[in-house]
Structures are given as C-alpha cells and as structure tokens.
Design an enzyme around this catalytic site. Structure first.
Site, PDB file in Angstrom:
ATOM      1  CG  ASP A  71      41.465  57.238  44.938  1.00  0.00           C
ATOM      2  OD1 ASP A  71      42.130  57.039  43.893  1.00  0.00           O
ATOM      3  OD2 ASP A  71      40.330  56.771  45.117  1.00  0.00           O
ATOM      4  CB  SER A 154      57.966  49.594  30.999  1.00  0.00           C
ATOM      5  OG  SER A 154      56.895  49.114  30.210  1.00  0.00           O
ATOM      6  CE1 TYR A 166      52.738  47.957  32.761  1.00  0.00           C
ATOM      7  CE2 TYR A 166      53.722  47.569  30.601  1.00  0.00           C
ATOM      8  CZ  TYR A 166      53.862  47.835  31.953  1.00  0.00           C
ATOM      9  OH  TYR A 166      55.118  47.993  32.495  1.00  0.00           O
ATOM     10  CE  LYS A 170      54.031  51.323  32.550  1.00  0.00           C
ATOM     11  NZ  LYS A 170      54.101  52.105  33.813  1.00  0.00           N
ATOM     12  CB  THR A 201      58.205  45.319  43.165  1.00  0.00           C
ATOM     13  OG1 THR A 201      57.460  44.522  42.226  1.00  0.00           O
ATOM     14  CG2 THR A 201      58.983  46.402  42.418  1.00  0.00           C
TER      15      THR A 201
END
Length: 287
Positions: A71, A154, A166, A170, A201
């Site tokens: 984890d 990304s 997000y 990144k 994916t």
C-alpha cells in the site's frame, strides 16, 4: 538468463493498467521486475487484475516477476519493499513511479467541488508516494553509478484534464523529475517524467463504454501500456541518457526516435499540438 545476470526494476501500481503493461514490457527485456500493488485476489478491486497475475505476465514474457503487496500510502510498507529489493537483488536499475489513487469521479463531468473530495487522494498515492519510493531507490542507484527513475505523467500537467487534483499530481511528478535531476547530475542516474497518451487499459475500456461520445475517437489512437514500457527501456538503454535527465518527454515522440511501434506498425501520435508542451525548467539553482 540467471537471476544474477538480470537487470532489476520496480514498477509501482502494477496490478493492472499502465503499470502492468510496463512491467510486462520490461519482462520482455529479461528484467527481474518487482510488481507492487494492493490487489491479491480477483474481485478485491472493481477492475480485473492482481499483482500475482501481473508478475506471472512478466515471467511469461521472459523476465522474472516478483509480486509484492504494497500500500503506497504506507511509508513503512514502501521502505520494506526497497529493503527487500536490496536484500534479494543487491541493485536497482529502473524505478517506475506509477502508483496513483484514481477515483471513479475522475472522469465525471462537472467542477471539482461537485465531485468527491476523495479525488485529493492522488496527492498521497501518486505524489507523496512517488517521492518516498524515489528517496529509497536513489541510494541504490547512486551507489552503482547508474539507473533511471521514471514518472508516468500526462498532458494533464499543463492543460485542464480531469480536474485540479489530477493536474496537480501530474505537474508535481514532472517537477520531481526536474529537481531530482539536478541532484542526480554526475551520478549516472537520471530522473525523467513521461507524458503518456490515452492508454488502452481496463479502466479506459470501462470509461469508453460509459462515455462513448467523449472517448471513442480519442481511444482510436490510444497507446498500449507495453508501448510505454518499451520506451522506458529504450531510455534506460540510451547511451545519451544523461542529456534527458530532469526532462519531461512525450512517449509517442520518444518512440518515433527509437523506432518503437505498436502491433501492425501503428505509430501513436503525439498530442503536443493539441494539448501542450512540456515545461522547461529555469536553469537557476538555489541550494
């Protein structure tokens, strides 16, 4: 190839998705790959994939897969992972920081305050976890005078993509690559962030089914995780790797440079013109 002859990699967050495919691609090159994640049994997660099956895919590809349940929110479990690598292998050639907490609300339309506040978990497992893994990996690599720390990133680093959490993660790993790269100068070790394109994916397949109007056309030019893994291996093998230390690169562009294609010769496109350019770090250094 015997265990003593194998190069060694750690790929975090590899039960499925990008990590699984990257690990398998390194297996194709004969690597011993420590595959980390939390999923031990099918059904434990809402998407298919386990660390055991991912490790077996590495072995089936010609490498040696070793599944380690970690984890990455736990500093102790992360430390134990790298202690195991040092004890069993005595070296580390590639670390792929890929583990990230991806909430189902990530691709939900709407502003950030209308989505779950748990999207912020990506700053723990995804940013903090990548720093800790790199902290443990760096001494192993510096001691042997070689190595690559790769951050899966990304275009969301510079354009609006899936919202603030997000994007911050990144942008954060790109900055990790830039600043760790300064510290790695002259050591033989490199830190590089890789902007992957849309990926084929388990998660993206589900997203395409749920939002076909938004993702059908994008996914037509998607990359496989294995494609990105082959780019990572090419970077690692590049005799001029030091020139890329600290950089953020676009995997599709690096693939073209190294002659890497998808099955059937398909060359995934770079999304630079549509989504933006990687940032160039200012040369000033304040210690």
């Amino acid at each position: 190839m015997s265990g003593a002859e194998r190069k060694v990699a750690v790929v975090t967050g590899a039960s499925r998705g990008a990590g699984r495919g990257i690990a398998r691609a390194l297996g194709e090159k004969g690597f011993r790959v420590y595959v980390t994640g939390r999923t031990l049994n099918e059904g434990d997660a809402d998407l298919p994939g386990t660390i055991g099956s991912a490790a077996q895919a590495v072995t089936d590809a010609g490498g040696e897969g070793i599944a380690v349940r970690v984890d990455h929110a736990s500093a102790d479990e992360t430390a134990a992972l790298f202690a195991q690598v040092a004890r069993e292998s005595g070296r580390l050639d590639i670390l792929v920081n890929n583990a990230a907490a991806l909430h189902d609300d990530l691709v939900k339309p709407g502003p950030f305050w209308e989505k779950s506040p748990d999207l912020v978990d990506i700053l723990d497992v995804g940013l903090r976890s990548a720093y800790l893994a790199s902290w443990h990996a760096a001494p192993l690599m510096v001691r042997q005078g070689s190595g690559l720390i790769a951050f899966t990133s990304s275009f969301g680093s510079v354009c609006y993509m899936h919202g603030a959490a997000y994007g911050a993660q990144k942008a954060g790993v790109d900055k990790f690559a830039a600043d760790m790269g300064v510290d790695f100068r002259g050591t033989g070790v490199a830190a590089i962030a890789l902007w992957m394109g849309p990926l084929l994916t388990e998660r993206s397949a589900r997203t395409r089914e749920e939002h076909p109007e938004q993702y059908e056309q994008i996914m037509a030019n998607a990359e496989t995780p294995e494609f990105n893994g082959r780019v990572i291996h090419a970077l690692f093998s590049d005799p001029d790797l030091a020139s890329l230390n600290g950089k953020t690169v676009i995997t599709a562009e690096m693939a073209e440079k190294y002659g890497i294609v998808e099955a059937g010769g398909r060359q995934p496109p770079s999304w630079r013109a549509m989504l933006g350019d990687p940032r160039e770090a200012h040369p000033a250094i304040i210690a």
